[in-house]
Design a protein around this motif. Structure first.
Motif, short mmCIF file in Angstrom:
data_model
loop_
_atom_site.label_atom_id
_atom_site.label_comp_id
_atom_site.label_asym_id
_atom_site.label_seq_id
_atom_site.Cartn_x
_atom_site.Cartn_y
_atom_site.Cartn_z
N PRO A 123 76.34 19.49 33.72
CA PRO A 123 76.99 19.88 32.61
C PRO A 123 78.00 18.80 33.05
N GLU A 180 83.97 22.44 37.48
CA GLU A 180 84.36 21.40 37.20
C GLU A 180 86.05 21.11 37.24
N ALA A 227 71.81 15.29 29.41
CA ALA A 227 73.24 15.86 30.28
C ALA A 227 73.23 16.93 28.91
N LYS A 228 73.94 16.01 28.21
CA LYS A 228 74.37 16.11 26.59
C LYS A 228 73.69 17.27 26.33
N MET A 270 72.24 20.59 27.41
CA MET A 270 73.86 21.74 27.27
C MET A 270 73.11 22.17 26.04
N ILE A 275 76.09 27.53 27.69
CA ILE A 275 76.20 28.33 29.07
C ILE A 275 76.18 28.86 29.80
N GLU A 324 72.53 28.77 31.75
CA GLU A 324 73.03 27.92 32.32
C GLU A 324 72.99 28.41 34.13
#
Length: 206
Positions: free
Chosen positions: A23, A98, A166-167, A170, A175, A178
Motif C-alpha cells: 500500500p 506512510e 499494489a494498486k 489494496m 485497509i 491489511e
C-alpha cells in the motif's frame, strides 16, 4: 532442509512484510504509469537483494572486524526485531512508513522511489539486514546457506509481485484486512525475536 527453508522464509517474510510495503508503494507511484511503476518495483527489489546478499555473505566478517561476537549481534538483533513486532501490532510501523511516503511525495524533484525509500530502508532495512545475518549465522555448511538464500530469493520475488500488484491488491484487501494481517504478522515476529534472544543468551551462558 524443508523445515529450515520454511523457518527462514517465514522470518524474512514477516520482517520484510510485502503486504505492508504494497500500500505504501501504491501511494508513492500514484502518479506513475503502470510500466514505470513495474520498472521501479523491479529495480527496488534488485537493489534490496544486492544489499541483503552483501550482508548475508560478509556480515559476519564485518562483525569480526568490529570485534563484535555473533551471539551479541543475535541478542541485539532479537531485541530490535521485537521492537519492530510491537510497532506492527500497534500499527506504528505502518504509520511511520506512510509518513515517510508522504515526505517523498511532497518533494516534486524526487520521482524514482526505487532506491529510497523502497529498496532501503523499506525492504532492506535494519530489521531485514539483522535477520539475514542471524539466519546465516545459524547455517551449518553450504547446503543450509543455499537454502536460506533461496528463502530470501522467494520472499523478494513475492515482494516484487506485491509491489507490481499494489494498486489492485489494496482494492481487493481493503485497509481493515491489511491492518489485521500486519498485526498477526507482528505477533509471529515477536515470538521469533524472543527465540533469537533466548538462543543468544543460552550460547553466552553455555
Amino acid at each position: 532442509m524443508l523445515d529450515l527453508f520454511l523457518s527462514a522464509f517465514v522470518t524474512l517474510f514477516v520482517v520484510i512484510d510485502p503486504p505492508g510495503c504494497a500500500p505504501i508503494y501504491a501511494g508513492l507511484v500514484s502518479g506513475a504509469t503502470t510500466r514505470q511503476a513495474s520498472a521501479m518495483a523491479l529495480r527496488a527489489c534488485l537493489i534490496a537483494a544486492a544489499i541483503l546478499l552483501l550482508f548475508a555473505l560478509f556480515g559476519e566478517q564485518l562483525l569480526g572486524a568490529l570485534h563484535i561476537e555473533l551471539n551479541s549481534f543475535r541478542i541485539a538483533g532479537g531485541i530490535m526485531l521485537f521492537v519492530i513486532a510491537l510497532d506492527m501490532v500497534f500499527e506504528k510501523r505502518t504509520q511511520r512508513r506512510e509518513e515517510r511516503a508522504e515526505k517523498i511525495k511532497a518533494t516534486p524533484e524526487v520521482e524514482d522511489v526505487s532506491v529510497f525509500p523502497m529498496a532501503m530502508p523499506m525492504i532492506a532495512g535494519p530489521g531485514s539486514i539483522a535477520t539475514i545475518m542471524l539466519l546465516m549465522g545459524r547455517a551449518q555448511g553450504t547446503e543450509q546457506t543455499v537454502v536460506i538464500l533461496a528463502a530470501l530469493a522467494a520472499v523478494l520475488v513475492l515482494t516484487l509481485v506485491a509491489l507490481i500488484a499494489a494498486k489492485p491488491l489494496m482494492k481487493l484487501l481493503g485497509i481493515q484486512v491489511e491492518a489485521v494481517i500486519t498485526r498477526l504478522l507482528g505477533v509471529l515476529l515477536a515470538a521469533l525475536a524472543a527465540q533469537y534472544v533466548i538462543d543468544g543468551v543460552k550460547a553466552v551462558l553455555g
